[in-house]
Scaffold this motif. Sequence first.
Motif, PDB file in Angstrom:
ATOM      1  N   ALA A  92       0.825  -1.210   0.000  1.00 37.91           N
ATOM      2  CA  ALA A  92       0.000   0.000   0.000  1.00 37.91           C
ATOM      3  C   ALA A  92       0.857   1.257   0.000  1.00 37.91           C
ATOM      4  N   GLN A  93       0.389   2.245  -0.751  1.00 39.32           N
ATOM      5  CA  GLN A  93       1.013   3.565  -0.760  1.00 39.32           C
ATOM      6  C   GLN A  93       0.054   4.531  -0.085  1.00 39.32           C
TER       7      GLN A  93
ATOM      8  N   MET B 211      -7.688   0.584  -0.864  1.00 30.92           N
ATOM      9  CA  MET B 211      -8.407   0.307  -2.091  1.00 30.92           C
ATOM     10  C   MET B 211      -7.397  -0.223  -3.106  1.00 30.92           C
ATOM     11  N   VAL B 212      -7.771  -1.248  -3.859  1.00 32.28           N
ATOM     12  CA  VAL B 212      -6.933  -1.768  -4.935  1.00 32.28           C
ATOM     13  C   VAL B 212      -7.545  -1.307  -6.250  1.00 32.28           C
ATOM     14  N   TYR B 213      -6.722  -0.702  -7.099  1.00 31.54           N
ATOM     15  CA  TYR B 213      -7.221  -0.217  -8.383  1.00 31.54           C
ATOM     16  C   TYR B 213      -6.240  -0.530  -9.493  1.00 31.54           C
ATOM     17  N   GLU B 214      -6.750  -0.448 -10.709  1.00 27.89           N
ATOM     18  CA  GLU B 214      -5.953  -0.677 -11.914  1.00 27.89           C
ATOM     19  C   GLU B 214      -5.799   0.648 -12.644  1.00 27.89           C
TER      20      GLU B 214
ATOM     21  N   HIS C 210      -2.533  -1.227  -8.203  1.00 25.25           N
ATOM     22  CA  HIS C 210      -2.006  -0.376  -7.134  1.00 25.25           C
ATOM     23  C   HIS C 210      -2.880  -0.558  -5.903  1.00 25.25           C
ATOM     24  N   ARG C 211      -2.260  -0.416  -4.732  1.00 32.74           N
ATOM     25  CA  ARG C 211      -2.999  -0.440  -3.467  1.00 32.74           C
ATOM     26  C   ARG C 211      -2.788   0.925  -2.811  1.00 32.74           C
TER      27      ARG C 211
END
Length: 80
Positions: free
Chosen positions: A25-26, A55-58, A65-66
């Motif tokens: 995670a960032q 949240m995990v996204y593309e 990305h997290r």
Amino acid sequence: MKTLIALGSFTFACAAFATQDVPPAQDYHYGQTLDIKRVVQPADLSFCGIREVEMVYEDSAGQLHRLRYPVWGLFCGNEN
């Protein structure tokens, strides 16, 4: 039999998602520009008060990305 096949397919799909390479995670910083094409795993907001969620996204290049950020939960009832 159909139920068994459906359950097996669901289990396989979950296992495939779990093996994807999701980076650590960032932390989000105010004003940061994000390239979010699709949300893969939304944050769980089922709490009251302020917490950090992930949240995990593309992005538009297809990379996962997290993101970690603080948010106010949705289940506070009549509290302000």
